[in-house]
Design a protein around this motif. Structure first.
Motif, PDB file in Angstrom:
ATOM      1  N   LEU A  46      18.266  51.423  57.775  1.00 40.61           N
ATOM      2  CA  LEU A  46      19.010  50.177  57.781  1.00 40.61           C
ATOM      3  C   LEU A  46      20.277  50.307  58.625  1.00 40.61           C
ATOM      4  O   LEU A  46      20.610  49.410  59.403  1.00 40.61           O
ATOM      5  N   MET A  47      20.992  51.448  58.489  1.00 39.03           N
ATOM      6  CA  MET A  47      22.251  51.626  59.214  1.00 39.03           C
ATOM      7  C   MET A  47      22.046  51.680  60.716  1.00 39.03           C
ATOM      8  O   MET A  47      22.894  51.228  61.480  1.00 39.03           O
ATOM      9  N   THR A  48      20.921  52.244  61.163  1.00 36.36           N
ATOM     10  CA  THR A  48      20.694  52.405  62.598  1.00 36.36           C
ATOM     11  C   THR A  48      19.839  51.296  63.190  1.00 36.36           C
ATOM     12  O   THR A  48      19.392  51.392  64.335  1.00 36.36           O
ATOM     13  N   GLU A  49      19.631  50.251  62.426  1.00 39.54           N
ATOM     14  CA  GLU A  49      18.829  49.128  62.926  1.00 39.54           C
ATOM     15  C   GLU A  49      19.458  48.555  64.192  1.00 39.54           C
ATOM     16  O   GLU A  49      20.660  48.296  64.244  1.00 39.54           O
ATOM     17  N   GLY A  50      18.651  48.357  65.210  1.00 41.19           N
ATOM     18  CA  GLY A  50      19.143  47.835  66.477  1.00 41.19           C
ATOM     19  C   GLY A  50      19.572  48.916  67.457  1.00 41.19           C
ATOM     20  O   GLY A  50      19.873  48.609  68.617  1.00 41.19           O
ATOM     21  N   MET A  51      19.602  50.171  67.011  1.00 37.38           N
ATOM     22  CA  MET A  51      19.968  51.286  67.886  1.00 37.38           C
ATOM     23  C   MET A  51      18.710  51.939  68.432  1.00 37.38           C
ATOM     24  O   MET A  51      17.702  52.053  67.728  1.00 37.38           O
TER      25      MET A  51
END
Length: 328
Positions: A46-51
């Motif tokens: 969830l924290m790295t979503e879009g990375m």
């Protein structure tokens, strides 16, 4: 970040390490300082979503073997010369995904961000990291970034231990537009001496010295030093001392209530003001038109940043903000 308990353990095992030899002492220090792992905290997916995952391959001059770094890229598209690019260097213990909230906040300030894991962390090449190998990793990431984004203003960011690595990188390259360090120290020896048992004579035994106080004098672009008043791990006086040693245009931002972990969040408005004042970054016209409460910033127009920067006397200052809820 650097945890106190591993350093405290050295008090009780010092004699055994000396008996075992210098190589063992060096290895133990590297373990205590870096605490390398593939661990993170929170919901990594969830924290790295879009990375995006990034892989950086290079030949290590230290080991003589191929090396691979894993990184995370959070960038906007399309990119122009108005989009500044940031190399993010994390601290100890957790892999790069653990820095995702801080990476996201730097992106919200207007940067495209490349954040890397040093060898020994996360998905990067295995092995026990050292001051020397971390320097090489940072340089390899910088070379990769410069080759792919030659038209953008490129900045270096380091948190805690990553700040010392970042300052060393800034002292060796000539194409950075600026350096930002947060919750960073002058040297490992100074960090140790700031603890309650710091009067013990450990200085000569430290092999991983990270003497940013010396290398900061060699950087050639503006420097922003940020620290929180509530940082219980790295005393704010060390950040101030590091700032004082720099000779380039610079600014020291002291965030009221900021800890070792949440200064980036608590001091968001101060970050934005400092980037505008020191690096001449300006709000994007589109975000101002949209009436967003926290506009993104963009790089200055030519001429290049160092020649357009303010003098050291003009940019020195401190700022304070009200405490805010804790964040990673």
């Amino acid at each position: 970040m650097i945890k106190r308990w591993p350093l405290l353990a050295s008090v009780f095992s010092l004699c055994a390490l000396l008996a075992a030899g210098c190589s063992t002492l060096d290895e133990r220090q590297r373990e205590w300082i870096f605490q390398p792992s593939d661990r993170s905290w929170g919901n990594t997916a969830l924290m790295t979503e879009g990375m995006q995952d990034v892989w950086i391959d290079f030949q290590s001059s230290i080991t003589g073997e191929p090396a691979r770094l894993h990184g995370l890229w959070l960038g906007g598209a399309p990119e122009t010369t108005d989009t500044p690019v940031l190399l993010y260097l994390h601290g100890a213990r957790y892999n790069v995904a653990g820095s995702a909230p801080r990476i996201q906040r730097m992106h919200e300030l207007g940067f495209s961000v490349l954040a890397i894991d040093y060898r020994g962390f996360g998905k990067s090449s295995k092995g026990l990291p050292s001051e020397e190998s971390a320097r090489e990793d940072a340089r390899a990431a910088w070379t990769w970034l410069a080759a792919r984004h030659p038209r953008q203003h490129r900045y270096i960011f380091g948190h805690s231990l990553g700040g010392a690595i970042g300052i060393d990188l800034a002292a060796t390259v000539k194409d950075e537009s600026g350096t930002i360090v947060e919750s960073t120290f002058t040297s490992i020896a100074d960090v140790v001496s700031s603890f309650k048992w710091g009067w013990l004579p450990f200085g000569p035994l430290i092999t991983q010295r990270f003497e940013a106080i010396r290398t900061v004098k060699d950087i050639g672009a503006p420097l922003l030093v940020v620290h929180g008043t509530a940082d219980s791990l790295i005393n704010p006086t060390l950040g101030r001392k590091l700032y004082d040693a720099a000779t380039v245009p610079k600014m020291f931002v002291l965030v009221e209530g900021g800890s070792h972990h949440n200064t980036n969040s608590v001091g968001a408005s101060q970050y934005r003001a400092a980037l505008s004042q020191l690096f001449r970054m300006k709000p994007e016209a589109s975000t101002v038109a949209d009436n967003r409460p926290e506009p993104r910033l963009r790089s200055p127009s030519p001429p290049s940043l160092p020649s357009a920067a303010l003098s050291p006397q003009e940019v020195r200052g401190e700022a304070h903000s009200a405490p805010a809820p804790a964040a990673i």
